[in-house]
Structures are given as structure tokens and as C-alpha cells.
Design a protein around this motif. Structure first.
Motif, PDB file in Angstrom:
ATOM      1  N   ARG A  97      32.441  35.855  37.169  1.00 55.92           N
ATOM      2  CA  ARG A  97      30.779  36.284  37.254  1.00 55.92           C
ATOM      3  C   ARG A  97      30.020  33.996  36.057  1.00 55.92           C
ATOM      4  N   PHE A  98      30.823  34.209  35.188  1.00 58.02           N
ATOM      5  CA  PHE A  98      30.150  32.296  34.349  1.00 58.02           C
ATOM      6  C   PHE A  98      31.164  30.897  35.822  1.00 58.02           C
ATOM      7  N   PHE A  99      32.148  31.481  36.442  1.00 63.91           N
ATOM      8  CA  PHE A  99      32.762  30.736  37.181  1.00 63.91           C
ATOM      9  C   PHE A  99      32.268  30.709  38.810  1.00 63.91           C
ATOM     10  N   HIS A 100      31.897  31.862  39.279  1.00 67.43           N
ATOM     11  CA  HIS A 100      31.308  32.294  40.805  1.00 67.43           C
ATOM     12  C   HIS A 100      32.566  32.263  41.186  1.00 67.43           C
ATOM     13  N   THR A 101      33.908  33.281  41.194  1.00 70.02           N
ATOM     14  CA  THR A 101      35.001  33.575  41.298  1.00 70.02           C
ATOM     15  C   THR A 101      35.032  34.330  41.775  1.00 70.02           C
ATOM     16  N   PRO A 102      35.017  35.637  42.875  1.00 70.41           N
ATOM     17  CA  PRO A 102      35.570  36.447  43.760  1.00 70.41           C
ATOM     18  C   PRO A 102      36.163  37.151  43.502  1.00 70.41           C
ATOM     19  N   TYR A 103      37.355  37.068  42.646  1.00 72.55           N
ATOM     20  CA  TYR A 103      38.343  37.247  43.009  1.00 72.55           C
ATOM     21  C   TYR A 103      39.592  38.291  41.458  1.00 72.55           C
ATOM     22  N   ILE A 104      39.899  38.781  41.261  1.00 74.63           N
ATOM     23  CA  ILE A 104      41.147  39.154  39.786  1.00 74.63           C
ATOM     24  C   ILE A 104      42.192  40.103  40.841  1.00 74.63           C
ATOM     25  N   ARG A 105      43.568  38.995  40.472  1.00 74.97           N
ATOM     26  CA  ARG A 105      44.422  40.008  41.433  1.00 74.97           C
ATOM     27  C   ARG A 105      45.161  40.876  39.836  1.00 74.97           C
ATOM     28  N   VAL A 106      45.985  41.793  41.020  1.00 77.55           N
ATOM     29  CA  VAL A 106      46.520  43.060  40.353  1.00 77.55           C
ATOM     30  C   VAL A 106      47.709  43.929  40.902  1.00 77.55           C
ATOM     31  N   PHE A 107      48.587  43.846  39.971  1.00 81.33           N
ATOM     32  CA  PHE A 107      49.796  44.235  40.331  1.00 81.33           C
ATOM     33  C   PHE A 107      49.204  46.061  40.432  1.00 81.33           C
ATOM     34  N   GLY A 108      50.966  46.562  40.974  1.00 81.51           N
ATOM     35  CA  GLY A 108      50.502  48.427  41.403  1.00 81.51           C
ATOM     36  C   GLY A 108      51.405  48.431  39.815  1.00 81.51           C
ATOM     37  N   GLY A 109      52.503  48.022  39.826  1.00 77.24           N
ATOM     38  CA  GLY A 109      53.496  48.228  38.830  1.00 77.24           C
ATOM     39  C   GLY A 109      54.621  48.546  39.157  1.00 77.24           C
ATOM     40  N   ILE A 110      55.852  48.872  38.271  1.00 79.28           N
ATOM     41  CA  ILE A 110      57.072  49.574  38.137  1.00 79.28           C
ATOM     42  C   ILE A 110      56.885  51.264  37.886  1.00 79.28           C
ATOM     43  N   ILE A 111      56.816  51.833  38.760  1.00 78.98           N
ATOM     44  CA  ILE A 111      56.860  53.106  38.706  1.00 78.98           C
ATOM     45  C   ILE A 111      58.517  53.699  38.791  1.00 78.98           C
ATOM     46  N   GLY A 112      59.681  52.677  38.394  1.00 79.58           N
ATOM     47  CA  GLY A 112      61.315  53.682  37.392  1.00 79.58           C
ATOM     48  C   GLY A 112      60.945  54.849  38.849  1.00 79.58           C
ATOM     49  N   ASP A 113      61.781  56.269  37.827  1.00 78.06           N
ATOM     50  CA  ASP A 113      61.954  57.599  38.502  1.00 78.06           C
ATOM     51  C   ASP A 113      60.882  58.012  38.524  1.00 78.06           C
ATOM     52  N   THR A 114      59.979  57.514  38.376  1.00 78.76           N
ATOM     53  CA  THR A 114      58.991  58.414  39.092  1.00 78.76           C
ATOM     54  C   THR A 114      58.434  58.450  40.839  1.00 78.76           C
ATOM     55  N   PRO A 115      58.036  60.246  41.044  1.00 79.74           N
ATOM     56  CA  PRO A 115      57.983  60.065  42.490  1.00 79.74           C
ATOM     57  C   PRO A 115      56.951  59.650  43.070  1.00 79.74           C
ATOM     58  N   ARG A 116      57.023  59.251  44.121  1.00 77.44           N
ATOM     59  CA  ARG A 116      55.755  57.680  44.501  1.00 77.44           C
ATOM     60  C   ARG A 116      54.404  58.783  44.342  1.00 77.44           C
ATOM     61  N   GLU A 117      54.206  60.062  44.979  1.00 75.70           N
ATOM     62  CA  GLU A 117      53.546  60.696  45.192  1.00 75.70           C
ATOM     63  C   GLU A 117      52.542  60.974  43.755  1.00 75.70           C
ATOM     64  N   GLN A 118      53.222  61.131  42.708  1.00 75.77           N
ATOM     65  CA  GLN A 118      53.176  61.744  41.471  1.00 75.77           C
ATOM     66  C   GLN A 118      52.822  60.721  40.411  1.00 75.77           C
ATOM     67  N   ALA A 119      53.323  58.877  41.379  1.00 75.39           N
ATOM     68  CA  ALA A 119      52.745  58.011  41.156  1.00 75.39           C
ATOM     69  C   ALA A 119      51.200  57.089  40.924  1.00 75.39           C
ATOM     70  N   LEU A 120      51.231  57.899  42.625  1.00 72.44           N
ATOM     71  CA  LEU A 120      50.121  57.298  43.137  1.00 72.44           C
ATOM     72  C   LEU A 120      49.172  58.542  42.648  1.00 72.44           C
ATOM     73  N   ASP A 121      49.042  59.407  42.382  1.00 77.71           N
ATOM     74  CA  ASP A 121      48.060  60.040  41.947  1.00 77.71           C
ATOM     75  C   ASP A 121      47.546  59.687  40.296  1.00 77.71           C
ATOM     76  N   ILE A 122      48.940  58.877  39.541  1.00 78.68           N
ATOM     77  CA  ILE A 122      48.318  57.866  38.294  1.00 78.68           C
ATOM     78  C   ILE A 122      47.718  57.268  38.912  1.00 78.68           C
ATOM     79  N   VAL A 123      47.796  56.204  39.661  1.00 82.36           N
ATOM     80  CA  VAL A 123      47.155  55.002  39.956  1.00 82.36           C
ATOM     81  C   VAL A 123      46.199  55.711  40.322  1.00 82.36           C
ATOM     82  N   GLU A 124      45.096  56.389  41.239  1.00 81.79           N
ATOM     83  CA  GLU A 124      44.703  56.560  41.839  1.00 81.79           C
ATOM     84  C   GLU A 124      43.401  56.961  40.753  1.00 81.79           C
ATOM     85  N   ASN A 125      44.003  57.800  39.510  1.00 80.57           N
ATOM     86  CA  ASN A 125      43.165  57.852  38.158  1.00 80.57           C
ATOM     87  C   ASN A 125      42.900  56.562  37.840  1.00 80.57           C
ATOM     88  N   ASN A 126      43.754  55.671  37.076  1.00 82.38           N
ATOM     89  CA  ASN A 126      43.760  54.455  36.928  1.00 82.38           C
ATOM     90  C   ASN A 126      42.510  53.759  37.314  1.00 82.38           C
TER      91      ASN A 126
END
Length: 271
Positions: A97-126
Motif C-alpha cells: 500500500r505504501f510503495f504502490h506495489t501490486p504483488y506479493i510472491r508466495v510459494f505452494g510449499g513442500i507437501i512431502g508424503d501427503t497425498p496431493r488431493e489432501q494437500a490441495l484441501d489444506i492449501v484451499e483452506n489456508n
């Protein structure tokens, strides 16, 4: 072609040195990923008590801060860590807001052994909580093609679940090609309408380290840089072409005094 570099590539430079190199080499912006040994730059005087002075320096130099590159991961099963990420987003939202910057970069992250569908549910919630902050500060989160979300199809799954104008894509042109074996056309076909920003680096296959590749100066590796640049131009891409020279993580690669001017010259030669 709008050029920027991330501060990941010049960890020992002060603000004035960054600005001088940017201006001298025809850059339009500097993307902050840490500064003077602190990754959470909002903790530093230059971006808190003295941020007005910092803004004046950028304005006088005719430079932008096109993106603040956060450490936020969408995938985490820790409530405490998620709260920390939400606080981090708020701090970067204030800076945007102060610097008139339009973007913030974020990562998806490392899911390890978590099944991808379960990881997607967690990502969606967060992500619902994170996007509420993005809307509050009227800033766009850029999900980078990185870690366990390098494949364009995996990134697309998050976008489809989010269905938010406050979530777009940062195409790190290196990782999908080098790590996922993805053709640039495939990446663009799947994500092009969401891509707002790009990271650039070059490398060649090198089995003597754990990553299986070695970073190098632009044009010295075998990433199809000119091909990707031409593709972006043909598709009408108007965002930044940002050098992510990973000097912090790869201390043995060339110094920023070499890499940053070389990047600018190389990109101008192919753009």
C-alpha cells in the motif's frame, strides 16, 4: 521489456548500491527478497521507521518495487505457522500500500508424503484466509511455479479451487523446464492467462550436486531463454522480466557486480 532483479542476488549491497546498479544498467525495478541479512524486510528501519526515505530514493531514481517476495507457503498443517504467514502477509500488504506495489510472491510449499488431493484441501483452506488479506490491502498474491507446485497442472488446480482475482501466477521460467521437464508452450497454454510476472535464470545439467543442475550466467546454460522471451512477446506479456540470481543460496556463483549488468545486457540483446 521491463527489467528487475531480486535482492537475493546481492545480499551485501546497501540500498544506494542497489539503486545505482539498477539505474546504470537500465532496470525499472528491484524486487525485495531479503535485505542486509533479514528475510522479513518489514522488520528493518528502511521499511519501517525510515520507509519514507526509502520511497523517496526510489521515486528520485525513477524505480519501482514491482513485487515483495515473501516466504509465505500455502501448504502448512501447523496452525501456528499459518498464523505467522498471515501476519507476514499483512506486513507486506502494508508495504504494498505504501510503495504502490501490486504483488506479493508466495510459494505452494513442500507437501512431502501427503497425498496431493489432501494437500490441495489444506492449501484451499489456508488460501481463503490469505486471500482475505490480499483483498483487504488490494494486492495480488503471485503463486510461483516452484517446489511441489512446479508443474503447471498443479498450479492450475490451486487456481481453480481459489477462483479469486487476487491470486495469479509468477512463472519462474527455469523450474518448470529444468525440474518438471515442461515445454514453455505447455506452461503458457495452461497458465498464460494468469501469468503476471516472471523470474529468470539459466543453468545446465550437472549431476555433481543434489539439485542436478548448475546455475550460470544468462546464455551460458541450455534453458531456452530466447525462445521463452519470444513466446512472451508473441503473447503480449507486459509484466516484469526479473533476474533471480540466487547468490544467497549459491554463494559460489558470480558476484552481483558481474551477474546483474550481464543480465540486463543479455535480455536487451534478445528482447
Amino acid at each position: 521489456m521491463k527489467l528487475a532483479f531480486t535482492t537475493l542476488g546481492c545480499p551485501r549491497w546497501d540500498l544506494d548500491t542497489m539503486i545505482d546498479y539498477a539505474v546504470e544498467n537500465g532496470f525499472q525495478g528491484i524486487d525485495f527478497r531479503g535485505f542486509q541479512g533479514e528475510m522479513d524486510i518489514f522488520r528493518l528501519p528502511a521499511f519501517s521507521t525510515r520507509r519514507e526515505e526509502t520511497k523517496q530514493k526510489f521515486d528520485q531514481a525513477g524505480l519501482e518495487i514491482p513485487c515483495f517476495s515473501s516466504s509465505v507457503r500455502l501448504y502448512t498443517t501447523s496452525e501456528e505457522q499459518c498464523r505467522d504467514y498471515l501476519e507476514e502477509l499483512k506486513e507486506y500488504g502494508k508495504l504494498c500500500r505504501f510503495f504502490h506495489t501490486p504483488y506479493i510472491r508466495v510459494f505452494g510449499g513442500i507437501i512431502g508424503d501427503t497425498p496431493r488431493e489432501q494437500a490441495l484441501d489444506i492449501v484451499e483452506n489456508n488460501l481463503k484466509k490469505m486471500l482475505a488479506i490480499a483483498e483487504e490491502y488490494q494486492v495480488t498474491l503471485l503463486l510461483e511455479t516452484h517446489d511441489d507446485w512446479t508443474s503447471c497442472n498443479y498450479v492450475a488446480e490451486i487456481l481453480q479451487r481459489a477462483r479469486s482475482p487476487y491470486l495469479k501466477v509468477l512463472w519462474d521460467i527455469h523450474h518448470p523446464y529444468r525440474i518438471a521437464g515442461e515445454a514453455p508452450e505447455k506452461t503458457w497454454e495452461t497458465l498464460g492467462r494468469y501469468i503476471r510476472y516472471t523470474h529468470w535464470k539459466d543453468s545446465y545439467g550437472y549431476m555433481a550436486n543434489q539439485k542436478g543442475y548448475q546455475l550460470c550466467l544468462m546464455g551460458e546454460g541450455d534453458v531456452p531463454l530466447q525462445h521463452i522471451c519470444r513466446l512472451l512477446e508473441e503473447k503480449g506479456f507486459e509484466g516484469y522480466y526479473t533476474l533471480e540470481w540466487e547468490k544467497v543460496w549459491w554463494p559460489d556463483i558470480e558476484e552481483p557486480e558481474v551477474a546483474i549488468p550481464q543480465y540486463a545486457a543479455f535480455m536487451k540483446s534478445i528482447g
